[in-house]
Write an enzyme that holds these catalytic residues in place. Structure first.
Site, PDB file in Angstrom:
ATOM      1  N   CYS A  98       0.874  -1.176   0.000  1.00 22.98           N
ATOM      2  CA  CYS A  98       0.000   0.000   0.000  1.00 22.98           C
ATOM      3  C   CYS A  98       0.906   1.219   0.000  1.00 22.98           C
ATOM      4  O   CYS A  98       1.658   1.429   0.960  1.00 22.98           O
ATOM      5  CB  CYS A  98      -0.902  -0.014   1.226  1.00 22.98           C
ATOM      6  SG  CYS A  98      -2.016   1.388   1.253  1.00 22.98           S
ATOM      7  N   GLY A  99       0.852   1.988  -1.092  1.00 30.31           N
ATOM      8  CA  GLY A  99       1.775   3.119  -1.237  1.00 30.31           C
ATOM      9  C   GLY A  99       1.483   4.238  -0.254  1.00 30.31           C
ATOM     10  O   GLY A  99       2.378   4.702   0.458  1.00 30.31           O
ATOM     11  N   HIS A 100       0.205   4.667  -0.206  1.00 25.98           N
ATOM     12  CA  HIS A 100      -0.097   5.764   0.727  1.00 25.98           C
ATOM     13  C   HIS A 100       0.164   5.279   2.153  1.00 25.98           C
ATOM     14  O   HIS A 100       0.602   6.045   3.013  1.00 25.98           O
ATOM     15  CB  HIS A 100      -1.559   6.238   0.569  1.00 25.98           C
ATOM     16  CG  HIS A 100      -2.508   5.576   1.489  1.00 25.98           C
ATOM     17  ND1 HIS A 100      -3.205   4.427   1.171  1.00 25.98           N
ATOM     18  CD2 HIS A 100      -2.840   5.848   2.793  1.00 25.98           C
ATOM     19  CE1 HIS A 100      -3.938   4.050   2.203  1.00 25.98           C
ATOM     20  NE2 HIS A 100      -3.744   4.882   3.194  1.00 25.98           N
ATOM     21  N   HIS A 213      -8.594  -3.774  -7.766  1.00 27.06           N
ATOM     22  CA  HIS A 213      -8.686  -2.312  -7.793  1.00 27.06           C
ATOM     23  C   HIS A 213      -9.013  -1.889  -9.228  1.00 27.06           C
ATOM     24  O   HIS A 213      -8.490  -2.487 -10.188  1.00 27.06           O
ATOM     25  CB  HIS A 213      -7.358  -1.652  -7.421  1.00 27.06           C
ATOM     26  CG  HIS A 213      -6.929  -1.841  -5.992  1.00 27.06           C
ATOM     27  ND1 HIS A 213      -6.497  -3.053  -5.489  1.00 27.06           N
ATOM     28  CD2 HIS A 213      -6.846  -0.952  -4.969  1.00 27.06           C
ATOM     29  CE1 HIS A 213      -6.162  -2.896  -4.211  1.00 27.06           C
ATOM     30  NE2 HIS A 213      -6.376  -1.639  -3.870  1.00 27.06           N
ATOM     31  N   ASP A 238     -10.114   5.533  -3.048  1.00 23.16           N
ATOM     32  CA  ASP A 238      -8.869   6.050  -2.482  1.00 23.16           C
ATOM     33  C   ASP A 238      -8.873   7.572  -2.560  1.00 23.16           C
ATOM     34  O   ASP A 238      -9.016   8.134  -3.644  1.00 23.16           O
ATOM     35  CB  ASP A 238      -7.680   5.463  -3.260  1.00 23.16           C
ATOM     36  CG  ASP A 238      -6.377   5.587  -2.496  1.00 23.16           C
ATOM     37  OD1 ASP A 238      -6.268   6.492  -1.644  1.00 23.16           O
ATOM     38  OD2 ASP A 238      -5.472   4.783  -2.759  1.00 23.16           O
ATOM     39  N   CYS A 242      -3.203   6.885  -4.844  1.00 20.50           N
ATOM     40  CA  CYS A 242      -2.950   5.444  -4.756  1.00 20.50           C
ATOM     41  C   CYS A 242      -1.525   5.120  -5.227  1.00 20.50           C
ATOM     42  O   CYS A 242      -1.232   5.134  -6.435  1.00 20.50           O
ATOM     43  CB  CYS A 242      -3.974   4.643  -5.576  1.00 20.50           C
ATOM     44  SG  CYS A 242      -3.910   2.875  -5.221  1.00 20.50           S
ATOM     45  N   GLY A 243      -0.676   4.807  -4.268  1.00 18.22           N
ATOM     46  CA  GLY A 243       0.729   4.541  -4.603  1.00 18.22           C
ATOM     47  C   GLY A 243       0.915   3.321  -5.483  1.00 18.22           C
ATOM     48  O   GLY A 243       1.683   3.347  -6.447  1.00 18.22           O
ATOM     49  N   THR A 244       0.191   2.240  -5.155  1.00 14.19           N
ATOM     50  CA  THR A 244       0.332   1.043  -5.990  1.00 14.19           C
ATOM     51  C   THR A 244      -0.375   1.254  -7.336  1.00 14.19           C
ATOM     52  O   THR A 244       0.080   0.760  -8.363  1.00 14.19           O
ATOM     53  CB  THR A 244      -0.218  -0.207  -5.270  1.00 14.19           C
ATOM     54  OG1 THR A 244      -1.553   0.054  -4.814  1.00 14.19           O
ATOM     55  CG2 THR A 244       0.646  -0.579  -4.081  1.00 14.19           C
TER      56      THR A 244
HETATM   57  O1  PYC Z   1      -1.763   3.839  -1.941  1.00 17.17           O
HETATM   58  O2  PYC Z   1      -1.318   1.858  -2.749  1.00 17.17           O
HETATM   59  C1  PYC Z   1      -2.067   2.640  -2.197  1.00 17.17           C
HETATM   60  C2  PYC Z   1      -3.416   2.189  -1.772  1.00 17.17           C
HETATM   61  C3  PYC Z   1      -3.974   0.966  -2.011  1.00 17.17           C
HETATM   62  C4  PYC Z   1      -5.245   0.997  -1.428  1.00 17.17           C
HETATM   63  C5  PYC Z   1      -5.420   2.235  -0.856  1.00 17.17           C
HETATM   64  N1  PYC Z   1      -4.281   2.946  -1.088  1.00 17.17           N
END
Ligand code: PYC
Length: 320
Positions: A98-100, A213, A238, A242-244
């Site tokens: 999870c990036g964030h 997602h 999100d 969303c980092g990923t």
């Molecule tokens: O930031 O990767 C992310 C992420 C995945 C689900 C919610 N945020």
């Protein structure tokens, strides 16, 4: 003393948490009170999922959490030279990465004085990631290797018609919608959730059950290269870019030759927050990149969750 008074309450369990948000998306880092785990991070995730899912439910489900809350359990690490291990979870289950959330973990560890500026490695169920904490509090995360698995996948979606997009891995699996276009505005969030959900059901049913997602893209609205809307597995959207999901987007841009290695890509979220992404090639033949995502998290609360003996929702309100 009445039974609900502090002196008379029978507390079965306490869990210490620190809440932060990254671009508006919350992360709840569990500091104390978690079940003990050991071994590789993927095994620890499986143990929590199969044996101690009550822990996830208590931390992120209502009434203590919410559908949008992402939990992060900090553990010791299995891989060497890591600051810690991390397992992410949400309202319906567990996330590979999870990036964030990782940016929130870095901000939380810095808040606690456990790490300082510089580079740190983190052990996750899908591999080791690293992050540089800058003196201004921003965090540059180097995510897991990311790639596009399927280009131009077309699927018929009830109520929408033919939808085309790419399937890509960025630490989670994404369907990145290319067409039709959707208007990305906060007053359209209900419709966007509905459409993204229908698309996910159709993509899953068309041979891609791994996709959990769904991402829509539109033009940037605050000077960024693009704005997105991301539907998460539990149907929350999100608030961050969303980092990923941005990693998956970078993999698709790289595969299409639309973004040069090392060039910046500013990804806005539906709420107007942004991440800056860039990538370097890991393997051009396998079209695999190493994405870097930069963002900033803000610590919001430090609290202790109390689970009283007579609380019928000590393990959350189940949404499944
Ligand atoms: O930031 O990767 C992310 C992420 C995945 C689900 C919610 N945020």
């Amino acid at each position: 003393m009445p039974k609900g008074s502090k002196a008379e309450m029978t507390i079965m369990r306490t869990i210490g948490v620190i809440d932060s948000h990254t671009g508006g998306e919350p992360t709840r880092v569990v500091i104390t009170g978690a079940p003990a785990t050991s071994g590789p991070m993927a095994d620890r995730l499986a143990y929590l999922r199969d044996e101690r899912d009550d822990f996830r439910r208590s931390v992120v489900l209502e009434p203590r959490g919410s559908d949008v809350m992402v939990g992060a359990l900090i553990t010791d690490s299995h891989e060497p030279d890591c600051a810690c291990g991390v397992i992410f979870f949400n309202n319906v289950g567990y996330l590979g990465m999870c990036g964030h959330g990782l940016i929130g973990v870095v901000a939380t560890l810095a808040y606690l004085g456990r790490i300082g500026s510089g580079e740190h490695r983190f052990d996750t169920p899908v591999g080791v990631v690293s992050a540089v904490l800058h003196p201004d509090g921003s965090v540059a995360l180097t995510n897991v290797p990311s790639h596009r698995a399927v280009a131009g996948f077309a699927v018929d979606v009830p109520g929408i018609g033919l939808v085309e997009g790419d399937i890509a891995w960025g630490g989670n699996w994404f369907f990145l919608v290319k067409s039709p276009a959707h208007e990305l505005a906060m007053n359209r969030v209900g419709e966007l959730i509905h459409a993204a959900h229908a698309i996910r059901v159709a993509v899953n049913g068309a041979g891609h059950p791994e996709v959990d997602h769904v991402e829509f893209f539109g033009p940037g609205q605050s000077g960024g290269d693009s704005r997105n809307f991301v539907l998460c597995p539990g149907n929350a959207y999100d608030r961050s870019p969303c980092g990923t999901g941005t990693s998956a987007k970078l993999a698709c841009l790289a595969a299409d030759g639309k973004l040069a290695e090392g060039a910046d890509w500013v990804q806005e979220s539906i709420v107007g927050s942004s991440f800056t992404g860039r990538y370097r090639w890991l393997d051009r033949d396998a079209v695999t990149i190493l994405p870097q995502i930069t963002g900033k998290a803000h610590v919001m609360a430090e609290s202790t969750l109390l689970m009283a003996e007579d609380d019928p929702f000590a393990e959350g309100i189940s949404i499944q």
